[in-house]
Design an enzyme around this catalytic site. Structure first.
Site, PDB file in Angstrom:
ATOM      1  N   GLU A 124      42.400  25.415  16.392  1.00 17.13           N
ATOM      2  CA  GLU A 124      41.378  25.744  15.411  1.00 17.13           C
ATOM      3  C   GLU A 124      40.778  27.078  15.841  1.00 17.13           C
ATOM      4  OE1 GLU A 124      38.166  22.920  14.907  1.00 17.13           O
ATOM      5  OE2 GLU A 124      37.232  24.222  13.406  1.00 17.13           O
ATOM      6  N   LYS A 149      35.194  23.888  23.791  1.00 15.57           N
ATOM      7  CA  LYS A 149      34.896  25.180  23.177  1.00 15.57           C
ATOM      8  C   LYS A 149      33.411  25.293  22.835  1.00 15.57           C
ATOM      9  CE  LYS A 149      38.629  25.060  20.467  1.00 15.57           C
ATOM     10  NZ  LYS A 149      39.570  25.438  19.394  1.00 15.57           N
ATOM     11  N   ARG A 190      44.836  15.324  28.224  1.00 19.15           N
ATOM     12  CA  ARG A 190      44.445  16.724  28.260  1.00 19.15           C
ATOM     13  C   ARG A 190      44.214  17.161  29.702  1.00 19.15           C
ATOM     14  NH1 ARG A 190      39.921  18.925  25.455  1.00 19.15           N
ATOM     15  NH2 ARG A 190      40.831  18.036  23.619  1.00 19.15           N
TER      16      ARG A 190
HETATM   17  P1  ATP Z   1      37.509  21.207  21.655  1.00 18.89           P
HETATM   18  O1  ATP Z   1      37.784  19.905  22.347  1.00 18.89           O
HETATM   19  O2  ATP Z   1      36.700  22.132  22.483  1.00 18.89           O
HETATM   20  O3  ATP Z   1      37.015  21.054  20.254  1.00 18.89           O
HETATM   21  P2  ATP Z   1      40.136  21.330  20.704  1.00 18.89           P
HETATM   22  O4  ATP Z   1      40.957  20.492  21.572  1.00 18.89           O
HETATM   23  O5  ATP Z   1      39.686  20.690  19.454  1.00 18.89           O
HETATM   24  O6  ATP Z   1      38.914  21.903  21.533  1.00 18.89           O
HETATM   25  P3  ATP Z   1      42.005  22.921  19.299  1.00 18.89           P
HETATM   26  O7  ATP Z   1      41.944  24.328  18.917  1.00 18.89           O
HETATM   27  O8  ATP Z   1      41.962  21.905  18.228  1.00 18.89           O
HETATM   28  O9  ATP Z   1      40.841  22.687  20.357  1.00 18.89           O
HETATM   29  O10 ATP Z   1      43.251  22.675  20.228  1.00 18.89           O
HETATM   30  C1  ATP Z   1      44.560  23.050  19.875  1.00 18.89           C
HETATM   31  C2  ATP Z   1      45.545  22.213  20.615  1.00 18.89           C
HETATM   32  O11 ATP Z   1      45.353  22.313  22.014  1.00 18.89           O
HETATM   33  C3  ATP Z   1      45.403  20.749  20.260  1.00 18.89           C
HETATM   34  O12 ATP Z   1      46.688  20.224  20.015  1.00 18.89           O
HETATM   35  C4  ATP Z   1      44.781  20.138  21.463  1.00 18.89           C
HETATM   36  O13 ATP Z   1      45.206  18.819  21.627  1.00 18.89           O
HETATM   37  C5  ATP Z   1      45.266  21.041  22.597  1.00 18.89           C
HETATM   38  N1  ATP Z   1      44.296  21.051  23.694  1.00 18.89           N
HETATM   39  C6  ATP Z   1      42.995  21.369  23.619  1.00 18.89           C
HETATM   40  N2  ATP Z   1      42.394  21.215  24.806  1.00 18.89           N
HETATM   41  C7  ATP Z   1      43.337  20.800  25.675  1.00 18.89           C
HETATM   42  C8  ATP Z   1      43.345  20.454  27.067  1.00 18.89           C
HETATM   43  N3  ATP Z   1      42.243  20.502  27.810  1.00 18.89           N
HETATM   44  N4  ATP Z   1      44.514  20.053  27.620  1.00 18.89           N
HETATM   45  C9  ATP Z   1      45.629  20.012  26.875  1.00 18.89           C
HETATM   46  N5  ATP Z   1      45.693  20.308  25.570  1.00 18.89           N
HETATM   47  C10 ATP Z   1      44.566  20.706  24.965  1.00 18.89           C
HETATM   48 MG    MG Z   2      40.591  20.134  17.801  1.00 20.41          MG
END
Ligand code: ATP
Ligand code: MG
Length: 560
Positions: A37, A272, A262
């Protein structure tokens, strides 16, 4: 810090995909996607997902899409979109022509929503956010149905069209899936599919005032793109039944969702929302502050894409949540830079060293190895003269036990140069601080040859008149505890000493031509890179990527 364990665990996702290609499921094809996102910069956790998504596609000769899940215009921006694309490329991956946006599918999603309304599977609701929360129930209590749930298909259709036309204010109506308010899975209790938000979208402009929820957009976007394996983090496991429900109702292509744990990294935060707060509150200098766990921050800190990919390999992929030590990430960059970075000498806290028996006007150029790990890196010339700078901490008037550096009467080797013996010192009469050290050199010891006598210490130096001034930024962990996320106010655990700026450093003249972003090992200190933003022709700024292991600190601490 002890050496992190190095093991490459088997990867259950790879096994699952391999089984699918073998059985011919999805026609033997493999299509994955990385779906960020654009509401912030990518961090090291995303790197794990990127390596996995692109890595699986590469391994099975499939393809990996980059898709922006841009469903929430109020939090998203083009700056983030651009940064994300740059970071994915920097990490070494390429989506080719497969760049997509959930917003490309807004029209299709809208049509599918209409289809669900017509099938009696979705309805326009008028509960407020508050009321909806009250109706939702809890993990142990069933929810209650909205009074609007059973309104006619025709009425919902009419309202939904008018929502799209902008007839209603933000928050006044939603479209909800009609599933089951008593479901044990709260995600299935009539989830919201659309909300009204009169906001300008970075791609669709003002075309829409109705935006799909992530859960409604995500699975269908995967389906539209023909994704075969939809790899995501564990928190989406409970959403899978909802994605399944949507896809089944619509009767469209159904990817296989696979969840993994994760990445959690010690001494930092990765949400984020929290990273944005650090930026907005000025706790760091920006998303690319070298203390941030963002890829932009790590890059500026001096991390290489290779070291990050290596890190992602080593942490492996599992179903169980765990905390990875920052020390492992540091280990990966040390190992990479040990192989690749050129060596140079830099004095961070200079102390003048005068060689009394060295001729005033004489200058020698000594030969130094650029990288003992890489013979092809060659050698360089280092100027040597009567007045040098050495590190303040390399001199002690009264040496503690096992201190093998410079102290009165003791011989020490100047790296690549000569053996010198301390003969005296000069102090500031007011502060009694040592301001200058005097010594004599042994002209026969050129190149460091001690002629058979025991010289225990070797220290680095630069020639006072030939060296260049530089600023060096020393970084330490951003947080003082391994799990700042657990605190009520994570900002209270910020490390007040996470940045130390040294403005009077002296470095070898060869560094005058160091390009922005280039990386060096400063002998005995650590790995440093030229700050890509603040360094320029008139100003040299180095960021410390990671220190070398400090054996002296260990001895001092452990009293060994
Ligand atoms: P936040 O938890 O801060 O809202 P997010 O996970 O929603 O962040 P996205 O932009 O939706 O952020 O993430 C894109 C991809 O990266 C998703 O498929 C998510 O599962 C993966 N991702 C995000 N954070 C991690 C992490 N700490 N470890 C592994 N994969 C991750
Ligand atoms: Mg997300």
């Amino acid at each position: 810090m002890s050496e992190p364990e190095i093991a490459k665990p088997s990867n259950f996702i790879r096994d699952l995909v391999a089984a699918d290609t073998k059985s011919g499921r999805f026609g033997g094809k493999v299509v994955t996607r990385f779906p960020p996102e654009p509401n912030g910069y990518l961090h090291i956790g995303h790197a794990k997902a990127i390596c996995l998504d692109f890595g699986i596609a590469r391994e099975f000769v499939g393809r990996c899409h980059l898709r922006f899940d841009d469903t929430n215009p109020t939090k998203e921006s083009q700056e983030y979109v651009d940064a994300i694309m740059g970071d994915v490329r920097w990490l070494g991956f390429d989506w080719g022509e497969h760049l997509y946006h959930a917003s490309d599918y807004f029209e299709q999603l809208y049509e599918w929503a209409v289809k669900l309304i017509k099938a009696g599977k979705a309805y326009v609701d008028e509960l407020t956010v508050e009321e909806m929360r009250e109706h939702r129930g809890t993990l142990t209590e069933a929810g209650t149905e909205s009074p609007y749930r059973n309104r006619s298909v025709a009425e919902s259709l009419d309202l939904f069209e008018r929502m799209r036309r902008g007839e209603f204010p933000d928050g006044s109506k939603t479209l909800r899936a009609k599933i089951d308010m008593t479901s044990g899975n709260i995600n299935l209790r009539d989830p919201v599919m659309y909300r009204i938000r009169k906001a300008t979208h970075q791609r669709t402009g003002d075309k829409w005032c109705l935006y799909p929820m992530y859960d409604w957009a995500h699975g269908q976007s995967d389906s539209i793109e023909g994704v075969t394996h939809s790899i995501c983090t564990l928190e989406y496991e409970d959403h899978r039944p909802l994605y399944d429900w949507y896809l089944d109702q619509l009767g469209v292509h159904h990817p296989q969702q696979i969840e993994f744990a994760r990445l959690n990294l010690s001494h930092t935060v990765m949400s984020k929302r929290k990273l944005l707060a650090l930026v907005n509150e000025g706790r760091v200098s920006g998303w690319d502050d070298p203390r941030m766990p963002t890829l932009a921050g790590l890059r500026r800190r001096g991390y290489t894409p290779e070291s990050i990919r290596d890190f992602c390999d080593r942490i492996g992929v599992a179903k169980a949540d765990n905390l990875v030590q920052m020390a492992l990430l540091e280990h990966c960059i040390r190992e990479d830079l040990n192989r690749r970075a050129r060596r140079a000498m830099a004095v961070l806290r200079p102390l003048r060293l005068v060689i009394e028996n060295y001729p005033e006007a004489q200058v020698e150029t000594l030969e130094a190895v650029n990288n003992p790990e890489d013979a092809t890196a060659g050698t360089r010339k280092v100027p040597f003269s009567r007045v040098l700078y050495i590190e303040q901490e390399d001199f002690r008037e009264v040496p503690p036990p096992k201190y093998f550096r410079m102290s009165p009467g003791v011989e020490v080797r100047l790296r690549y140069a000569y053996v010198v013996k301390c003969t005296g010192l000069v102090k500031d009469p007011r502060t009694s601080e040592v301001t200058e050290v005097h010594c004599t050199y042994d002209p026969r010891s050129r190149g460091g040859d001690s002629g058979g006598r025991r010289v225990k210490g070797t220290i680095h130096w630069v020639s006072a008149s030939h060296s260049l001034g530089a600023e060096v930024r020393l970084y330490d962990a951003l947080f003082t505890v391994p799990k700042p996320d657990e605190a009520e106010d994570f900002t209270s655990l910020l490390n007040p000493r996470s940045l130390e700026v040294l403005r009077n450093c002296r470095v070898e003249p060869v560094l005058a031509d160091a390009p922005p972003g280039s990386r060096y090992q400063f002998e005995r200190q650590g790995y440093f890179c030229v700050d890509a933003r603040d360094s320029g022709p008139e100003r040299l700024v180095f960021n410390r990527t990671v220190p070398l292991r400090d054996t002296w600190a260990k001895i001092e601490k452990g009293g060994a």
